[in-house]
Design a protein around this motif. Structure first.
Motif, PDB file in Angstrom:
ATOM      1  N   ALA A  93       0.822  -1.217   0.000  1.00  0.00           N
ATOM      2  CA  ALA A  93       0.000   0.000   0.000  1.00  0.00           C
ATOM      3  C   ALA A  93       0.851   1.260   0.000  1.00  0.00           C
ATOM      4  N   GLY A  94       2.073   1.189   0.516  1.00  0.00           N
ATOM      5  CA  GLY A  94       2.956   2.342   0.545  1.00  0.00           C
ATOM      6  C   GLY A  94       3.918   2.343  -0.627  1.00  0.00           C
ATOM      7  N   SER A  95       5.158   2.685  -0.345  1.00  0.00           N
ATOM      8  CA  SER A  95       6.133   2.814  -1.432  1.00  0.00           C
ATOM      9  C   SER A  95       6.475   1.482  -2.082  1.00  0.00           C
ATOM     10  N   SER A  96       6.214   0.361  -1.399  1.00  0.00           N
ATOM     11  CA  SER A  96       6.510  -0.945  -1.993  1.00  0.00           C
ATOM     12  C   SER A  96       5.560  -1.303  -3.123  1.00  0.00           C
ATOM     13  N   GLY A  97       4.510  -0.530  -3.290  1.00  0.00           N
ATOM     14  CA  GLY A  97       3.611  -0.717  -4.419  1.00  0.00           C
ATOM     15  C   GLY A  97       3.967   0.158  -5.601  1.00  0.00           C
ATOM     16  N   GLY A  98       5.198   0.672  -5.607  1.00  0.00           N
ATOM     17  CA  GLY A  98       5.635   1.551  -6.681  1.00  0.00           C
ATOM     18  C   GLY A  98       5.949   0.807  -7.968  1.00  0.00           C
ATOM     19  N   LEU A  99       6.719   1.452  -8.848  1.00  0.00           N
ATOM     20  CA  LEU A  99       6.888   0.946 -10.210  1.00  0.00           C
ATOM     21  C   LEU A  99       8.328   0.682 -10.618  1.00  0.00           C
ATOM     22  N   VAL A 100       9.298   1.294  -9.953  1.00  0.00           N
ATOM     23  CA  VAL A 100      10.646   1.342 -10.522  1.00  0.00           C
ATOM     24  C   VAL A 100      11.414   0.038 -10.315  1.00  0.00           C
ATOM     25  N   GLY A 101      11.671  -0.354  -9.075  1.00  0.00           N
ATOM     26  CA  GLY A 101      12.313  -1.642  -8.813  1.00  0.00           C
ATOM     27  C   GLY A 101      13.781  -1.730  -9.166  1.00  0.00           C
ATOM     28  N   ALA A 102      14.537  -0.637  -8.981  1.00  0.00           N
ATOM     29  CA  ALA A 102      15.979  -0.660  -9.241  1.00  0.00           C
ATOM     30  C   ALA A 102      16.707  -1.218  -8.024  1.00  0.00           C
ATOM     31  N   LEU A 103      17.487  -2.265  -8.217  1.00  0.00           N
ATOM     32  CA  LEU A 103      18.291  -2.854  -7.150  1.00  0.00           C
ATOM     33  C   LEU A 103      19.743  -2.526  -7.455  1.00  0.00           C
ATOM     34  N   SER A 104      20.181  -1.363  -7.000  1.00  0.00           N
ATOM     35  CA  SER A 104      21.480  -0.858  -7.439  1.00  0.00           C
ATOM     36  C   SER A 104      22.316  -0.386  -6.251  1.00  0.00           C
ATOM     37  N   PRO A 105      23.640  -0.481  -6.378  1.00  0.00           N
ATOM     38  CA  PRO A 105      24.532  -0.153  -5.266  1.00  0.00           C
ATOM     39  C   PRO A 105      24.928   1.311  -5.220  1.00  0.00           C
ATOM     40  N   HIS A 106      25.427   1.721  -4.053  1.00  0.00           N
ATOM     41  CA  HIS A 106      26.138   2.981  -3.969  1.00  0.00           C
ATOM     42  C   HIS A 106      27.510   2.816  -4.628  1.00  0.00           C
ATOM     43  N   VAL A 107      28.207   3.914  -4.818  1.00  0.00           N
ATOM     44  CA  VAL A 107      29.489   3.856  -5.502  1.00  0.00           C
ATOM     45  C   VAL A 107      30.500   3.053  -4.678  1.00  0.00           C
ATOM     46  N   PRO A 108      31.381   2.292  -5.330  1.00  0.00           N
ATOM     47  CA  PRO A 108      32.355   1.452  -4.622  1.00  0.00           C
ATOM     48  C   PRO A 108      33.572   2.251  -4.150  1.00  0.00           C
ATOM     49  N   GLU A 109      33.376   3.037  -3.102  1.00  0.00           N
ATOM     50  CA  GLU A 109      34.460   3.784  -2.487  1.00  0.00           C
ATOM     51  C   GLU A 109      34.011   4.174  -1.081  1.00  0.00           C
ATOM     52  N   GLN A 110      34.941   4.648  -0.246  1.00  0.00           N
ATOM     53  CA  GLN A 110      34.621   5.070   1.116  1.00  0.00           C
ATOM     54  C   GLN A 110      33.707   4.031   1.784  1.00  0.00           C
TER      55      GLN A 110
END
Length: 353
Positions: A39-56
């Motif tokens: 019912a909340g944001s999990s019912g959205g549309l995008v579904g990108a499973l992506s990482p933060h940048v590989p540093e720090q």
């Protein structure tokens, strides 16, 4: 109904992931969602499973890497148990590079990724050429092979059936709680927690996205600052999203989404003539720490929190489910310090990288 060993409140991705992990451990699970699954944001549309940048490197990035790396097997198990598609595929991601400095940074991060990503996935600079690639001022782009996609609505539906296949209850409405209770109730849960603790621990950030009728199902997704283009396996493509701290209506789309669409078409001209099929708006739960908020509810023995997924909830969900089930059912605490509720009592809200 049998008496459950554990109750989960909330039918978004965190609640479903915790319920699934608990059910796999043999626990009698009752998940209660008062409105509707997703019912909340999990019912959205995008579904990108992506990482933060590989540093720090830090606990958040390490946790996220582990969760993304386990995602393929995790979602395959959900699909097998439920008999339903999830829309999962690890197809990578393209990011255009704006200038020479961006290229230099990207190449430096490629070296970091060799170590931080354990040689399992690549972050590399490649020519921006071929079908369904973004426009790039330098003619170069980042290609990472860790990024994956999920169809949010398919994924949550499959989790419901997987939980039931393991003997768990998924109740839309209300029911009695029994055993320890995990609160995974999104923005409403952040508000309740803030009121109980007498200090804000997070807020809701509005997002808007759309689905267009373009079939690029076997292609990597595209990311540019504030913009995601994610081809789905059903022959559609998601375009999003906004991040709005102020809004008039939390579930209404407006001209801000039109501006996102225009930017997407400029970046990827092959989107320009694709018809808009669906529009979505909703609130994402953002913890003050900008990390998932996991662990015991301070001052309420037997009650736990799994909240604050914000933009990375689906990517974090596999490991969130595992560490919360281990904590609640086995007393095994593997939650990073920065993910605890107390961390959001100390942090100031700042912009995510």
């Amino acid at each position: 109904m049998t008496t459950p060993d554990v109750t989960i409140r909330g039918g978004g991705i965190f609640g479903l992931a915790v319920a699934w992990a608990a059910a796999k451990r043999g626990a009698k699970v009752r998940l209660i969602e008062t409105k509707a699954i997703g019912a909340g944001s999990s019912g959205g549309l995008v579904g990108a499973l992506s990482p933060h940048v590989p540093e720090q490197w830090n606990d958040k990035k390490a946790f996220q890497f582990d969760s993304l790396a386990m995602g393929e097997a995790w979602w395959a198990e959900v699909a097998d148990a439920s008999g339903l598609p999830t829309g999962y595929a690890r197809l990578g991601r393209y990011q255009p590079l704006a200038d020479d400095r961006a290229v230099e940074h990207a190449r430096s991060r490629a070296e970091e990724a060799k170590t931080l990503w354990q040689g399992r996935f690549r972050w590399e600079v490649v020519p921006a050429e071929g079908e369904f690639v973004p426009q790039s001022p330098t003619g170069l782009m980042i290609h990472d092979t860790l990024t994956a996609r999920i169809h949010p609505r398919m994924g949550t539906a499959a989790l419901v059936e997987a939980i039931r296949a393991r003997g768990g209850e998924v109740i839309v409405g209300d029911a009695e709680e029994a055993g320890p209770v995990v609160w995974a109730t999104g923005v409403a849960g952040l508000q309740a927690l803030s009121e109980d603790l007498g200090k804000p621990v997070g807020n809701g950030v509005k997002g808007q996205a759309m689905i267009v009728g373009l079939d690029a199902r076997d292609r990597p997704q595209v990311f540019a600052t504030g913009l995601l283009i994610v081809p789905h396996g059903d022959g559609t493509t998601a375009v999003g999203s906004t991040a709005e701290n102020e809004w008039t209506s939390p579930d209404t789309t407006d001209e801000q989404l039109d501006a996102v669409h225009a930017r997407a078409a400029a970046l990827c001209p092959w989107l320009a003539d694709a018809p808009v099929l669906t529009r979505w708006a909703g609130l994402r739960p953002r913890a003050r720490s900008l990390a998932p908020m996991l662990g015991e509810w301070p001052g309420r023995p037997g009650h736990y929190v799994a909240n604050g997924g914000f933009k990375i909830g689906f990517g974090m969900a596999p490991k969130v489910g595992e560490v919360m089930a281990a904590l609640v059912l086995e007393g095994r605490d593997e939650i990073p310090e920065g993910f605890r509720v107390e961390a959001s009592l100390k942090k100031r809200i700042r912009s995510e990288e």
